[in-house]
Design a protein around this motif. Sequence first.
Motif, short mmCIF file in Angstrom:
data_model
loop_
_atom_site.label_atom_id
_atom_site.label_comp_id
_atom_site.label_asym_id
_atom_site.label_seq_id
_atom_site.Cartn_x
_atom_site.Cartn_y
_atom_site.Cartn_z
N THR A 58 0.83 -1.20 0.00
CA THR A 58 0.00 0.00 0.00
C THR A 58 0.87 1.25 0.00
O THR A 58 2.02 1.24 0.45
CB THR A 58 -0.92 0.04 1.24
OG1 THR A 58 -0.11 -0.04 2.42
CG2 THR A 58 -1.91 -1.11 1.22
N ARG A 59 0.29 2.32 -0.51
CA ARG A 59 0.94 3.62 -0.49
C ARG A 59 -0.07 4.66 -0.03
O ARG A 59 -1.26 4.56 -0.37
CB ARG A 59 1.48 3.99 -1.88
CG ARG A 59 2.68 3.19 -2.32
CD ARG A 59 3.19 3.68 -3.65
NE ARG A 59 3.63 5.08 -3.60
CZ ARG A 59 4.15 5.73 -4.64
NH1 ARG A 59 4.27 5.12 -5.80
NH2 ARG A 59 4.52 6.97 -4.52
N TYR A 60 0.41 5.67 0.67
CA TYR A 60 -0.47 6.72 1.17
C TYR A 60 0.15 8.08 0.94
O TYR A 60 1.38 8.23 0.93
CB TYR A 60 -0.71 6.55 2.67
CG TYR A 60 -1.46 5.30 3.05
CD1 TYR A 60 -0.79 4.12 3.35
CD2 TYR A 60 -2.85 5.30 3.07
CE1 TYR A 60 -1.49 2.97 3.67
CE2 TYR A 60 -3.56 4.15 3.40
CZ TYR A 60 -2.86 2.99 3.70
OH TYR A 60 -3.56 1.84 4.02
N ALA A 61 -0.72 9.07 0.79
CA ALA A 61 -0.24 10.44 0.84
C ALA A 61 0.33 10.67 2.23
O ALA A 61 -0.25 10.24 3.24
CB ALA A 61 -1.39 11.40 0.58
N ASP A 62 1.47 11.32 2.29
CA ASP A 62 2.15 11.50 3.57
C ASP A 62 1.25 12.14 4.62
O ASP A 62 1.29 11.77 5.80
CB ASP A 62 3.41 12.35 3.37
CG ASP A 62 4.51 11.59 2.64
OD1 ASP A 62 5.43 12.26 2.11
OD2 ASP A 62 4.45 10.35 2.59
N SER A 63 0.45 13.08 4.20
CA SER A 63 -0.37 13.83 5.15
C SER A 63 -1.51 13.00 5.73
O SER A 63 -2.13 13.40 6.71
CB SER A 63 -0.95 15.07 4.46
OG SER A 63 -1.78 14.68 3.38
N LEU A 64 -1.78 11.84 5.12
CA LEU A 64 -2.93 11.03 5.54
C LEU A 64 -2.53 9.74 6.26
O LEU A 64 -3.39 9.02 6.76
CB LEU A 64 -3.80 10.69 4.34
CG LEU A 64 -4.36 11.88 3.58
CD1 LEU A 64 -5.13 11.42 2.36
CD2 LEU A 64 -5.24 12.73 4.48
N LYS A 65 -1.25 9.47 6.29
CA LYS A 65 -0.78 8.25 6.95
C LYS A 65 -1.23 8.23 8.41
O LYS A 65 -1.14 9.23 9.10
CB LYS A 65 0.74 8.17 6.88
CG LYS A 65 1.27 7.78 5.53
CD LYS A 65 2.79 7.70 5.55
CE LYS A 65 3.35 7.34 4.19
NZ LYS A 65 4.83 7.34 4.19
N GLY A 66 -1.72 7.08 8.83
CA GLY A 66 -2.16 6.93 10.21
C GLY A 66 -3.63 7.20 10.41
O GLY A 66 -4.21 6.73 11.40
N ARG A 67 -4.26 7.93 9.52
CA ARG A 67 -5.69 8.20 9.64
C ARG A 67 -6.52 7.41 8.63
O ARG A 67 -7.65 7.03 8.89
CB ARG A 67 -6.00 9.68 9.48
CG ARG A 67 -5.46 10.56 10.58
CD ARG A 67 -6.14 11.92 10.59
NE ARG A 67 -5.96 12.65 9.36
CZ ARG A 67 -6.96 13.05 8.58
NH1 ARG A 67 -8.21 12.77 8.88
NH2 ARG A 67 -6.69 13.74 7.48
#
Length: 121
Positions: A58-67
């Motif tokens: 998986t990959r996430y936008a940095d600002s959204l990681k964890g949420r």
Amino acid sequence: QVQLVESGGGLVQAGGSLRLSCAASGRSLSSSAMAWFRQAPGKEREFVAAVNWSGTNTRYADSLKGRFSISRDNAKNTVYLQMHNVKPEDTAVYYCAAGGWGSLTDNYPYWGQGTQVTVSS
């Protein structure tokens, strides 16, 4: 031909949770990566998260990681976006995409129509 249909959007209070779904039809996408993007009013469409064909990468936008958390169920040809601790700035139309990889919209040939998420403060 591939059809992607998003669902699960709506109005949610800040701090709450929401789960979006994207059901694919037309042909199996079990061998394709899938992703979520979002577009707020007056802004460009931006990458949210992507998941590979097996769900192991998986990959996430940095600002959204964890949420935010992306997952998929290939038996149902469906990808999910679990959103936790939502904020007013998460308000946007959320789009499902398939057939590509990475964070660029141009990488994905298939798109859904979007589902509106509105976060109230």
